[in-house]
Design an enzyme around this catalytic site. Sequence first.
Site, PDB file in Angstrom:
ATOM      1  CD  GLN A 359     -39.308  33.971  42.175  1.00 22.54           C
ATOM      2  OE1 GLN A 359     -40.648  33.659  41.976  1.00 22.54           O
ATOM      3  NE2 GLN A 359     -39.188  35.347  42.528  1.00 22.54           N
ATOM      4  CD  GLN A 381     -38.752  33.194  37.854  1.00 24.08           C
ATOM      5  OE1 GLN A 381     -39.804  32.954  37.289  1.00 24.08           O
ATOM      6  NE2 GLN A 381     -38.256  34.235  38.684  1.00 24.08           N
ATOM      7  CG  ASP A 382     -34.884  31.427  40.541  1.00 25.46           C
ATOM      8  OD1 ASP A 382     -34.603  32.221  39.677  1.00 25.46           O
ATOM      9  OD2 ASP A 382     -35.425  32.126  41.651  1.00 25.46           O
ATOM     10  CG  ASP A 403     -33.076  35.781  36.574  1.00 23.18           C
ATOM     11  OD1 ASP A 403     -32.714  35.969  35.679  1.00 23.18           O
ATOM     12  OD2 ASP A 403     -34.023  36.008  37.438  1.00 23.18           O
ATOM     13  NE  ARG A 471     -33.395  38.628  35.040  1.00 26.35           N
ATOM     14  CZ  ARG A 471     -34.450  39.223  35.377  1.00 26.35           C
ATOM     15  NH1 ARG A 471     -34.888  40.373  35.267  1.00 26.35           N
ATOM     16  NH2 ARG A 471     -35.472  38.153  36.129  1.00 26.35           N
TER      17      ARG A 471
END
Length: 565
Positions: A359, A381-382, A403, A471
Site C-alpha cells: 500500500q 497498490q492503492d 485496489d 472487489r
Amino acid sequence: MASQLCYLLTLYSFILLFFISSSLADASPSDPVSQGTICESTPHPDYCKSVLPNRTANVYDYGRFSVGKSLSRSRKFHDLVEEYRNKYRSSLSASAVRALEDCRFLAGLNMDFLLSSFRTVNATRETLSFKEADDIQTFLSAIITNHQTCLDSIQSIDSDSDSDSARSIRNGLLDTLLNDTKLHSVSLALFTMGWVPKKKKPATWQPRSKHMGFKHRRLLMSSRTRSTIYETVSRRKLLQSGTDEVLISNIAVVSLDGSGNFTTINDALSAAPNNTNGLSGYFLIYITAGVYQEYISIPKNKNYLMMIGDGINQTVITGNHSVADGWTTFNSATFAVVASNFVAVNITFQNTAGAINHQAVAVRNGADLSAFYSCSFEGYQDTLYTHSLRQFYRECDIYGTVDFIFGNAAVVFQKCNIYPRQPMKGQFNAITAQGRTDPNQNTGTSIHICNIKAADDLASSNSSFKTYLGRPWKEYSRTVYMQSFMDSLIDPAGWKEWNGTFALSTLYYAEYDNNGPGSNTSNRVTWPGYHVINATDAANFTVSSFLLGNDWLPDTGVPYDETLI
C-alpha cells in the site's frame, strides 16, 4: 469553534431533558412511533434501543436526539485519543504513533461535520431542500468512514514490537470505536428516514448535456481578474478568454528556478488564505513545470484552493511513503487534501514506492465538492484513495495494480483512462475496492465514459495476470461502470471476491451499456449483489443525480456530462 461546541452541547442536553414533554405536533406531521419500532428500521436495533429514550415520538425528534448524542460522543472520543497519544507517545513505534495521529485528525473532522449537521437538524422541524439533505447525509456518511479508517489504523498496531503499549491502546479504543460507529450509524439511519427523499433528484435519461468551463485544458475567467493573471503567467498561455468564468481571488506562482513567488508548493500553500467563503473566487497556485519532491497535506482551513500545473508529466508531485516503511495507508499519501472546494488541473501525482512495498498512496482525497481535471495518478497498490465526501474526476489517467481506486467517497470518474499495470508475481489486478460499510451511506464509485486498457508494462508482459473490475473491501461496497470501454484484459468473470462469500449479497456492483472486448457480461459473476442495469437505474449514478453536480461543478470550471450520453 469551542464556544459553538459548548453552546450546541448545552442545547443537546436541553433537548435530552425535555425530550419526553416536547410537543410532537410542533415537530412534524408524522405519526409518533415507539422506540422499539423506530429502532427496528436501523442497522443496529439493539444498540439503538439502548441509546434512544424508551418513549413514543416521531422520527424527527429521534433523529435530532441521536445526532446530538453523536456530537457529544465525538468530543469524548477526540479527548480519549488525545489522552492515549500523550500517555503512550514515548513508548510507541513510529507506525503506532501515526495510527493515533490518524484517529486524532479524523476525530477532529467528525466534530466539525457533527456541529454542522446538528445545527441544521435542530433548526428545522421537518423539511430540508435536496441540497441540505444531501449535505448532511454526506457528512454523516463521512463520519462513519472516518471512524472505520481510524479502526483500520488501530487494528494495524498489533504487529508492533511495543506490544504492551499497543495492547493498551487497542483495548482502550476498539470498544469505544465500535460502539460509537453503531451510534453514528443509527444517527444516519434516522436522518435518512426523516429527511432524505426517496430520490435526490429526478434521474431520467435525457439527451446529452455538457458543461464547459475550461477550453483546451486552459482556464477561462472573468475580465476583472484576467489582467492580474496575465501580468504573471501569460507567457505560458495558461489562460484563455471566453464567455464562461471562474473567479480567481489571487495567485501564487511556484517555480523551481526561483522565477515565481515560491520555490516549493508547501510555501505557496502556507500563503493561501484561511477559511474563505468562496465569494471572491479561488486562490490559485500555479505550479510551473518541474519535479516537486514534496509531501503535500492541504488542511481543512485552506478551502477554495485551485492548483494548476503545466500538464501531465510536466508538473509532477512525487513521493515514496508506503506501509512497508511504517506509514499507515491513510498517511502514506504523497498528496492529501481535506479542504472543501478543491480543484486540481494539469498535474501528475506519483507514489514511486513500487509494487514490492504494497500500500502506497499517490493521492488521498477527503475534500468535499472537489474536482480533478486532466491529472495523472501513478502508483501500484492503492494509488488513488477517494476517501470520503463528494468528488469528481474528468479526463484523468489512473495507473495501478491492486485496489488502485479505493475508498468510500461519492465519486464519479468521467472520460478518464484507467491503466492496470503489471503486478508482482502471484498477484492480480483489482481496479476498485470500494469501502461502503453502511446501507444508508450515499457513497459509491461511478465510472462513466472511461477507457480501461492495459498499461504498457502489462500489455508487453509475457506473464498472465488477471484483471478485475473490483472487489468488495467492505460489506456494502458499491461500484458502477457505465458506457465505458473495456479492453480484453478484463477477466470474463468481471469481479473478484475479497474473502469467501463476504459481502457478496450486500454489495452493489452494476454494469450498463459498456463496450469493448472485456465488456461482455454473459460470463460475469452470479452474486446476489451483481446487476446488469438499465438506463433508468444507471441515471442514478450520473453527475447530476449522484453528486448533485449541477449545484457546484459549474463554479469549478471543470467540464462534465451531467447525464448519460
